[in-house]
Design an enzyme around this catalytic site. Structure first.
Site, mmCIF file in Angstrom:
data_model
loop_
_atom_site.group_PDB
_atom_site.id
_atom_site.type_symbol
_atom_site.label_atom_id
_atom_site.label_comp_id
_atom_site.label_asym_id
_atom_site.label_seq_id
_atom_site.Cartn_x
_atom_site.Cartn_y
_atom_site.Cartn_z
ATOM 1 N N LYS A 75 9.704 -16.033 3.499
ATOM 2 C CA LYS A 75 9.241 -15.427 2.256
ATOM 3 C C LYS A 75 10.401 -15.252 1.273
ATOM 4 C CE LYS A 75 5.346 -12.901 4.335
ATOM 5 N NZ LYS A 75 4.226 -13.438 3.544
ATOM 6 N N HIS A 118 -1.725 -7.079 -1.556
ATOM 7 C CA HIS A 118 -2.185 -7.356 -0.195
ATOM 8 C C HIS A 118 -3.703 -7.341 -0.105
ATOM 9 C CE1 HIS A 118 -2.660 -6.018 4.219
ATOM 10 N NE2 HIS A 118 -2.587 -7.336 4.159
#
Length: 289
Positions: A75, A118
């Protein structure tokens, strides 16, 4: 997850580009997005699928949502590349379910535009979206994300402190730790644990969250029960062997054909159909609240 998130933005009229280096997955994306859109009754609007970040048309890109596996170095490397390619006003958002946003953004020169966004699987059916503030995230970035999610028909919650697991997953994993402990200690089977949640207290969560439900039931009742139960709850600091042993053995659930349950292609298809239909019904109930 990426197909569901793409469908959410497509349904809202956004132009969407999906970066997918795997040719096989890229070829399946239009049908997967189309299926997600049909499940929510939206007009098909297919995303453009490209092979790499450098292949994107970056002009007027308002937002980037990363959906990589839970691998922190991966990431971090992704956002280092994205920061160099994206226009200065593009919001950089991570769909990470566990890593603090500050850790993902470490080393970026524009950490102020980095935030958590999220979603929950399946993203197009579950209304909740967590909007997470990193230590350096600018307030206007959070405001834009919250408003964008509302416009797209989602229910955003603001996680004000950047902690691992954020909000919903911390609550979910606390329950999962106890559920695994009960299975591991031979107190209940996986089937009975699932039934206890789905057909017991879990059913009430469609109508009320845990705090509202306790207000409705009476805080004195909960306090009395907690006094007895809390000292005996599992408080392990590592995943239970009931989970770790299966992962070590490669029994990962439907993706390998075995987890807590045995799976075939037929049973997977049947269960996914049942599960998504149940979620669609639940979505209608919560949207009518």
């Amino acid at each position: 997850m990426g197909a569901g998130i793409a469908a959410i933005f497509c349904a809202g009229g956004w132009r969407v580009q999906v970066v997918e280096p795997s040719p096989a997955i890229a070829a399946s994306l239009p049908d997967r997005v189309r299926n997600c859109l049909s499940q929510v009754g939206a007009t098909p609007n297919q995303p453009d699928v490209v092979a790499a970040l450098a292949d994107c048309d970056w002009q007027d890109v308002a937002m980037l949502v990363e959906c990589l596996p839970e691998d922190l170095p991966l990431k971090q490397a992704f956002f280092a590349e994205a920061e160099a390619l994206a226009p200065a006003d593009t919001i950089l958002a991570s769909n990470s379910s566990s890593f603090p946003i500050g850790e993902i953004a470490a080393g970026l020169a524009t950490r102020h535009r980095m935030a958590g966004l999220h979603f929950f699987l399946p993203a197009h059916l579950v209304p909740l979206v967590e909007v997470i503030s990193g230590e350096d995230t600018a307030p206007e970035i959070i405001e834009t994300l919250m408003q964008t999610m509302r416009t797209l028909g989602k229910h955003p919650v603001h996680v004000r402190k950047d902690i691992s697991g954020f909000l919903a997953n911390r609550i979910q994993h606390a329950m999962m730790r106890e559920a695994l402990s009960l299975v591991e200690r031979g107190i209940a089977s996986p089937e009975d644990v699932d039934a206890a949640v789905r057909l017991g207290f879990g059913m009430r969560f469609v109508g009320a969250g845990p705090l509202l439900q306790k207000d409705l039931a009476g805080l004195d009742i909960h306090h009395a029960a907690a006094t007895t139960i809390y000292p005996d709850l599992c408080n392990d600091h590592a995943p239970a062997a009931a989970l770790a042993d299966r992962v070590t053995a490669g029994d990962l659930g439907v993706k390998t054909g075995r987890g807590f349950f045995e799976w075939t292609e037929e049973s997977i298809a049947k269960e996914r159909t049942r599960y998504e239909a149940a979620l669609a019904t639940a979505l209608e109930i919560v949207q009518a609240r």
